[in-house]
Motif scaffolding. Structure first.
Motif, PDB file in Angstrom:
ATOM      1  N   ARG A 254      57.231  57.021  -4.304  1.00 53.58           N
ATOM      2  CA  ARG A 254      57.660  57.610  -5.538  1.00 53.58           C
ATOM      3  C   ARG A 254      56.822  57.283  -6.804  1.00 53.58           C
ATOM      4  NH1 ARG A 254      64.104  57.605  -6.723  1.00 53.58           N
ATOM      5  NH2 ARG A 254      63.856  58.394  -4.542  1.00 53.58           N
ATOM      6  N   ASP A 255      56.568  55.923  -6.923  1.00 50.53           N
ATOM      7  CA  ASP A 255      55.730  55.199  -7.909  1.00 50.53           C
ATOM      8  C   ASP A 255      54.275  55.767  -8.028  1.00 50.53           C
ATOM      9  OD1 ASP A 255      57.975  53.695  -8.691  1.00 50.53           O
ATOM     10  OD2 ASP A 255      57.282  52.220  -7.421  1.00 50.53           O
ATOM     11  N   PHE A 256      53.787  56.147  -6.616  1.00 51.81           N
ATOM     12  CA  PHE A 256      52.549  56.613  -6.384  1.00 51.81           C
ATOM     13  C   PHE A 256      52.303  58.292  -7.083  1.00 51.81           C
ATOM     14  CE2 PHE A 256      49.420  58.789  -3.756  1.00 51.81           C
ATOM     15  CZ  PHE A 256      48.137  57.964  -3.995  1.00 51.81           C
ATOM     16  N   ALA A 257      53.249  58.903  -6.757  1.00 54.18           N
ATOM     17  CA  ALA A 257      53.171  60.248  -7.333  1.00 54.18           C
ATOM     18  C   ALA A 257      54.049  60.363  -8.646  1.00 54.18           C
ATOM     19  CB  ALA A 257      53.972  61.269  -6.380  1.00 54.18           C
ATOM     20  N   SER A 258      54.298  59.292  -9.194  1.00 51.62           N
ATOM     21  CA  SER A 258      54.765  59.533 -10.727  1.00 51.62           C
ATOM     22  C   SER A 258      53.944  60.055 -11.693  1.00 51.62           C
ATOM     23  CB  SER A 258      55.553  58.255 -11.045  1.00 51.62           C
ATOM     24  OG  SER A 258      54.330  57.285 -11.266  1.00 51.62           O
ATOM     25  N   ALA A 259      54.300  60.354 -12.762  1.00 50.23           N
ATOM     26  CA  ALA A 259      53.569  61.268 -13.891  1.00 50.23           C
ATOM     27  C   ALA A 259      52.620  60.132 -14.322  1.00 50.23           C
ATOM     28  CB  ALA A 259      54.600  61.770 -15.131  1.00 50.23           C
ATOM     29  N   ASP A 260      53.125  59.081 -14.867  1.00 52.99           N
ATOM     30  CA  ASP A 260      52.469  57.845 -15.202  1.00 52.99           C
ATOM     31  C   ASP A 260      51.023  57.602 -14.279  1.00 52.99           C
ATOM     32  OD1 ASP A 260      53.804  57.941 -17.430  1.00 52.99           O
ATOM     33  OD2 ASP A 260      54.969  56.191 -16.748  1.00 52.99           O
ATOM     34  N   ALA A 261      51.341  57.372 -13.000  1.00 52.17           N
ATOM     35  CA  ALA A 261      50.226  56.997 -12.032  1.00 52.17           C
ATOM     36  C   ALA A 261      49.350  58.323 -12.094  1.00 52.17           C
ATOM     37  CB  ALA A 261      50.963  56.886 -10.748  1.00 52.17           C
ATOM     38  N   VAL A 262      49.858  59.689 -11.991  1.00 53.23           N
ATOM     39  CA  VAL A 262      48.782  60.542 -11.779  1.00 53.23           C
ATOM     40  C   VAL A 262      48.049  60.687 -13.079  1.00 53.23           C
ATOM     41  CG1 VAL A 262      48.617  63.159 -11.742  1.00 53.23           C
ATOM     42  CG2 VAL A 262      50.152  61.921 -10.370  1.00 53.23           C
ATOM     43  N   ARG A 263      48.660  60.565 -14.351  1.00 52.15           N
ATOM     44  CA  ARG A 263      47.899  60.353 -15.523  1.00 52.15           C
ATOM     45  C   ARG A 263      46.846  59.315 -15.544  1.00 52.15           C
ATOM     46  NH1 ARG A 263      51.709  60.861 -18.403  1.00 52.15           N
ATOM     47  NH2 ARG A 263      52.256  58.648 -19.148  1.00 52.15           N
ATOM     48  N   SER A 264      47.232  58.196 -15.062  1.00 56.24           N
ATOM     49  CA  SER A 264      46.301  56.975 -15.165  1.00 56.24           C
ATOM     50  C   SER A 264      45.201  57.227 -14.225  1.00 56.24           C
ATOM     51  CB  SER A 264      47.102  55.693 -14.799  1.00 56.24           C
ATOM     52  OG  SER A 264      48.147  55.364 -15.657  1.00 56.24           O
ATOM     53  N   MET A 265      45.514  57.744 -13.010  1.00 58.98           N
ATOM     54  CA  MET A 265      44.389  58.050 -12.052  1.00 58.98           C
ATOM     55  C   MET A 265      43.450  59.241 -12.643  1.00 58.98           C
ATOM     56  SD  MET A 265      45.952  57.833  -8.354  1.00 58.98           S
ATOM     57  CE  MET A 265      47.066  58.969  -8.472  1.00 58.98           C
ATOM     58  N   ALA A 266      43.913  60.213 -13.394  1.00 59.38           N
ATOM     59  CA  ALA A 266      42.972  61.215 -13.841  1.00 59.38           C
ATOM     60  C   ALA A 266      42.088  60.645 -15.122  1.00 59.38           C
ATOM     61  CB  ALA A 266      44.013  62.457 -14.411  1.00 59.38           C
TER      62      ALA A 266
END
Length: 267
Positions: A42-54
């Protein structure tokens, strides 16, 4: 089908449960792995994680395309290629030398001793070998090349020894029975049987050593890996992107050459 023919048919073989037990054990191991590891999907696919990776990946664009930097990257690419090729070549020579006693050609005690040595060589990762050898040789590609050679010698020595043990013994025995010397019988009968397999193993390990050589640069062994570590540590993402692209192109080139060579050997 008459009754007499039915009686003449052999009985079906007994059902073996070993395969099912092995599959159940593997399934239980996989289930236990998922249950014990703290996987935070869940943390891996969270909005914050996706934004940070992007944001992080966006820093790699566009790659550095300056002439001087491209020339420097090309030199590092050649250095990485040379490390992998020389390390693999040294490993082939050492692996062949260790494969003969490892295949039991000098008695059981020598076989057991060499097998233990091969296990030690391939059990220690290349990064650890590079760290050890850097103490003696210092920073640079020499330590990385020797680290690849030592680790790969353990892998190829085991594979070569198994290939020699699995070769058909009758051709060599026939030559020995007709008066041929032991080494002559080996080179004319057993080695030609195993040579295509050994070449295939060597090419595959060369592909792996290309990737390993790039990683070894992270600990100061030269090549593309050392460049990548340097630019990432300074957050120079555009330069790091160019180095990563060079790694991908080098791996793709070596994979294509290795695949074509293996296809030619198996025809």
């Amino acid at each position: 089908m008459n009754r007499a023919a039915t009686k003449a048919m052999p009985a079906p073989p007994p059902r073996s449960w070993s395969g099912w037990l092995m599959a159940l054990a593997l399934a239980a191991l996989v289930a236990a792995s998922f249950a014990t590891l703290p996987l935070k999907w869940r943390d891996f696919a969270s909005a914050d994680a996706v934004r940070s990776m992007a944001e992080f990946l966006g820093g790699f664009a566009p790659p550095e395309l300056g002439t001087n930097f491209l020339l420097k990257t090309a030199n590092a690419t050649l250095e990485t290629l040379a490390m992998s090729a020389l390390g693999t070549l040294l490993a082939v020579a050492a692996g062949l030398a260790l494969a003969l006693p490892g295949a039991g050609r000098f008695g059981r005690p020598a076989r057991a001793l060499v097998r233990v040595a091969l296990n030690v060589l391939r059990s220690v990762p290349e990064l650890v070998w590079a760290s050890i050898l850097m103490i003696a040789a210092g920073l640079g590609p020499f330590a990385g090349t020797m680290a690849l050679a030592v680790h790969t010698a353990g892998v190829l020595g085991r594979l070569f020894a198994d290939a020699l043990e699995n070769a058909a013994p009758h051709p060599e025995q026939s030559l020995r029975a007709n008066g041929a010397a032991p080494m002559a019988a080996f080179f004319y009968a057993t080695l030609p049987q195993t040579l295509p397999q050994m070449l295939s193993y060597t090419l595959y390990r060369w592909e792996n050593n290309i990737r390993a050589a790039a990683i070894l640069g992270v600990v100061g062994a030269g090549g593309l890996g050392q460049m990548l570590k340097y630019h990432l540590s300074l957050f120079q993402m555009e330069a790091a992107a160019t180095v990563i692209v060079a790694m991908l192109l080098l791996v793709a080139l070596v994979d294509a050459v290795s695949f074509a060579t293996r296809r030619a050997l198996t025809r």
